[in-house]
Design a protein around this motif. Structure first.
Motif, PDB file in Angstrom:
ATOM      1  N   HIS A 161      27.476   8.359  15.875  1.00  0.00           N
ATOM      2  CA  HIS A 161      27.958   8.023  17.149  1.00  0.00           C
ATOM      3  C   HIS A 161      26.777   8.213  18.328  1.00  0.00           C
ATOM      4  N   SER A 167      28.285   3.026  22.869  1.00  0.00           N
ATOM      5  CA  SER A 167      28.748   4.409  22.556  1.00  0.00           C
ATOM      6  C   SER A 167      30.165   4.507  22.613  1.00  0.00           C
ATOM      7  N   ALA A 168      30.561   5.321  21.937  1.00  0.00           N
ATOM      8  CA  ALA A 168      31.971   5.715  22.166  1.00  0.00           C
ATOM      9  C   ALA A 168      32.309   6.267  23.304  1.00  0.00           C
TER      10      ALA A 168
END
Length: 188
Positions: A161, A167-168
């Motif tokens: 990640h 990104s998350a």
């Protein structure tokens, strides 16, 4: 890129728990490492700060994903500092996984050798040997292996990640903005 996602990559609750565990381990273990001279006070403080920032990121992602109010973004550590922590954690988890895998293989090998020596190499005999070794489903070495494996998978997922773009966090914030806009339009 998403097709190559590691196991647990989208289990954000699990990753939050793993990040919190890293913080707890560092807070508990680093003072001893400083006392033993294996780590400087500054390196310990930096490592704990970066681990806390990772945990704060995952808390924010989980909160936003659940539609809850989230703390402001924690910028106390750079992306590079967070990545260095995750590389270290992933490496440590892989070493622990290998050690527990080796212990499990030794235990299995010992049980199999005893069964061969007794000339009872049947499925039932092996099952009985396993039941004697781990009575009441106490998993022994298997439990240690499975725990190490899950920690390694979580570390790999967090490292994956940190290198993912977008990104998350981007998606969590985008989703939260969309929900907020939708609520505002429904209220109007």
């Amino acid at each position: 890129m998403i097709g190559d996602a590691p196991l647990y990559a989208f289990d954000h609750d699990r990753l939050l728990k793993a990040a919190a565990r890293v913080v707890a381990e560092r807070e508990a273990g680093y003072p001893q490492l400083v006392t033993e001279g294996k780590l400087t006070e500054q390196a310990a403080a930096d490592g704990i700060r970066a681990a806390r920032a990772i945990a704060a990121d995952w808390q924010r992602i989980v909160d936003l994903g659940a539609g809850r109010a989230a703390e402001p973004l924690d910028n106390s550590a750079t992306r590079e500092e967070k990545r260095a922590v995750l590389v270290h954690v992933a490496g440590r988890c892989q070493r622990k996984l290998q050690a527990t895998r080796d212990a499990l293989h030794r235990a299995l090998n010992d049980d199999c050798l005893r069964a061969i020596e007794a000339d009872v190499m049947t499925r039932e005999a092996l099952h009985e040997a396993w039941k004697r070794r781990w009575p009441g489903y106490d998993l022994g070495e298997i439990g240690l292996f499975l725990a190490a494996e899950q920690r390694a998978w979580a570390a790999d997922a967090m490292l994956w990640h940190i290198d993912l773009t977008p990104s998350a966090m981007f998606y969590a914030e985008l989703n939260a903005e969309w929900r907020a806009g939708r609520r505002a339009s429904e209220a109007a």
